[in-house]
Design an enzyme around this catalytic site. Structure first.
Site, mmCIF file in Angstrom:
data_model
loop_
_atom_site.group_PDB
_atom_site.id
_atom_site.type_symbol
_atom_site.label_atom_id
_atom_site.label_comp_id
_atom_site.label_asym_id
_atom_site.label_seq_id
_atom_site.Cartn_x
_atom_site.Cartn_y
_atom_site.Cartn_z
ATOM 1 N NE ARG A 123 7.852 2.769 3.210
ATOM 2 C CZ ARG A 123 9.110 2.645 3.412
ATOM 3 N NH1 ARG A 123 9.891 3.422 4.451
ATOM 4 N NH2 ARG A 123 9.983 1.647 2.834
ATOM 5 C CG ASP A 183 11.175 -2.435 6.918
ATOM 6 O OD1 ASP A 183 10.023 -2.904 6.644
ATOM 7 O OD2 ASP A 183 11.436 -1.053 6.908
ATOM 8 N NE ARG A 186 13.887 -4.164 1.061
ATOM 9 C CZ ARG A 186 12.737 -3.450 0.860
ATOM 10 N NH1 ARG A 186 12.457 -2.594 1.908
ATOM 11 N NH2 ARG A 186 12.163 -3.325 -0.205
ATOM 12 C CG HIS A 210 6.950 -0.311 6.179
ATOM 13 N ND1 HIS A 210 7.963 -1.034 5.883
ATOM 14 C CD2 HIS A 210 6.506 0.049 5.130
ATOM 15 C CE1 HIS A 210 8.287 -1.166 4.556
ATOM 16 N NE2 HIS A 210 7.216 -0.558 4.245
#
Lengths: 350, 350
Positions: A123, A183, A186, A210
């Protein structure tokens, strides 16, 4: 009378049904401005932006939805595709433009614009491209909606939320990053699926960046009110620290897995952000792990940094951060996560 | 205990929380099969199939959702992307496979698989490619769910619904095409936008072929109960027939417009089909313009043909066709539309 700009044969010069179709009642006042009219602008009509917009529409979160993008044709196509469903939805005013003026007076501005994360790309590699983009997005949004709450989704979300905060000049309670909300979902899904229990009964936070340095707060996970780690101890079920790290790693990897399988992620982030939008606009005062200014929490220092903490959200934006107990190890990992973000952030000229 | 196949570190060999996490109450019977468990299978995980699946999920239409496609990686990615939203949704069992066996016992099978309509391509040009595909889709669906209702979305939908009917051997009430449900929504949107009224107060049908020869039933359009054409006459507002035809043409063109702008349509058809799914599975007994076997209505003859008529839908599928009054001209156009479809259909060997 508002026209969506979709038809030309209905209206003056074509078939005009409007004269006298509706008659006014006597002694009526002009329509009063309603305080409850909520307007959301979504910047970026790509897969993520459109999944967010469509979920917001289906869940009836707002009265008015504005789409902003640089590509006019794609934008118009997406707008029409949503408008055409009018017969199946509560009435929501849907418009789109390349011009930020249309976002004026938004209660919430959601920014998804940015380059798509390529399979294998971390990222942080996206960053430089996106900072430049934000210099053309954030100032007009802030100018047209000076009271709005900014919700940043573009990656890397923690640094870009910091960038949005600096570029907007907004107070920190009104600039939020979607952070680890997904997240954590999940993570909760994995645990819920294993136990065959509803995911909403699983309380579990992933906080911090993140990204690869996120922190799973194992010490505070509970299912139906039962704290999981102390349950394991009381039942004398042995587990290894490495196993917990593997589960956490699966959460981090699952985003990359979806990207490698279908090319991008869209549905889950759509639900995640629509959920945040509802919490904020309906003043739900729920706790979400989202990216907020974390200086001063858990010994985090070294500069202003945004990262995810369990934050209470409401109509005023970030109402506060929940005082979750972290073990020494978890707090240490969180500070490391903050350092990771700051190292990158300090290289920008903001 | 259901496993979605997503995690390997949670479970035997990793961290196994299941032992003793939940304790049974005394004298409990094994779980009884519930008659209310609704299962929907969606064949085709492309833009249309996924918009339908995601809308069905958001609107909480089913307990179980199965995705089928030939491309295993894309399919798995889409499945994971939906599963990851578990924390934000009511619990729905979601799974996916290239194997039709997973569709076993479906209450509703939605078929979206087929080649994407290329800009400028008429729906009928897709046909030959899609008939071959249906020979591999419909028989297994029918075999694994002999009591199911088939809902066909792939284009050209009227001919393909006929093909699905022949290949499945199902009675005609259990084979439905999405037909002009969406065209009618677009039509209602245009009228509603012009009058600034909620689209759900606009009663307007487009029937016949989902395509260039569709028929707009102007004589039965009403808004809030006011029949539009007789309103115009009473108000002495003149209009030309060509204006009405232009408005209708805009509806037909709007699909092509969206395709040329964003490359495909997805959101509106997603809402349209989710709406049909709910009407059927929740026995709503609502009237929808969908593709049904039309022989004998309005003088249609010449062979078995499917085209859209205002049909009442419920748990048994097509309950009947409403006896809408058509002007002579509208009935004539409808018979022409039937002939257009039959000409193409008769070239197939099904």
């Amino acid at each position: 009378m508002h026209k969506s700009g979709s038809a030309s044969s209905l209206g003056p010069g074509g078939l005009d049904l409007t004269p006298t179709f509706f008659r006014q009642i006597q002694r009526a006042a002009p329509p009063s401005p309603t305080k409850r009219h909520t307007k959301i602008s979504v910047v970026g009509a790509g897969n993520v932006g459109m999944a967010i917009a469509q979920t917001i529409l289906t869940q009836d979160v707002a009265d008015e939805l504005v789409l902003i993008d640089a590509k006019a044709d794609k934008l118009r196509g997406e707008m029409l595709d949503l408008q055409h469903a009018a017969a199946f939805l509560p009435r929501t005013k849907i418009q789109a433009s390349v011009d930020y003026a249309l976002s004026a007076g938004s209660d919430l501005c959601i920014v998804t614009a940015g380059a798509r994360q390529i399979p294998g790309e971390s990222r942080l590699n996206l960053l430089q491209r996106n900072v430049t983009l934000f210099r053309s997005i954030i100032p007009p949004l802030a100018r047209y909606s000076p009271e709005a709450i900014l919700l940043i989704v573009s990656n890397p979300v923690d640094v870009l939320t910091y960038v949005a905060w600096k570029l907007s000049g907004f107070p920190s309670n009104r600039v939020i990053g979607s952070g680890t909300n997904l997240d954590s979902s999940r993570f909760r899904f994995l645990i819920a699926d294993h136990l065959d229990v509803n995911a909403q009964d699983v309380q579990a936070f992933i906080v911090g960046e993140h990204g690869d340095s996120s922190v799973a707060l194992w010490s505070s996970i509970s299912v139906g009110g039962v704290p999981v780690l102390s349950f394991l101890e009381k039942q004398q079920i042995a587990y290894e620290k490495e196993t917990l790290e593997n589960i956490h790693k699966e959460v981090i990897d699952s985003a990359y897995e979806v990207i490698s399988l279908k090319g991008y992620t869209s549905w889950a982030i759509g639900y995640s952000v629509a959920n945040l939008a509802r919490s904020i606009l309906r003043d739900q005062r729920k706790i979400h792990p989202v990216s907020v200014v974390a200086s001063g929490f858990y010994g985090i220092e070294g500069g202003d940094v945004f990262l995810s903490l369990p934050a209470q959200l409401g109509r005023g934006g970030v109402l506060g951060v929940a005082n979750v107990h972290l073990t020494d190890d978890e707090a240490h990992q969180l500070r490391d996560s903050a350092k990771t973000i700051l190292e990158v952030q300090n290289q920008l000229g903001i």
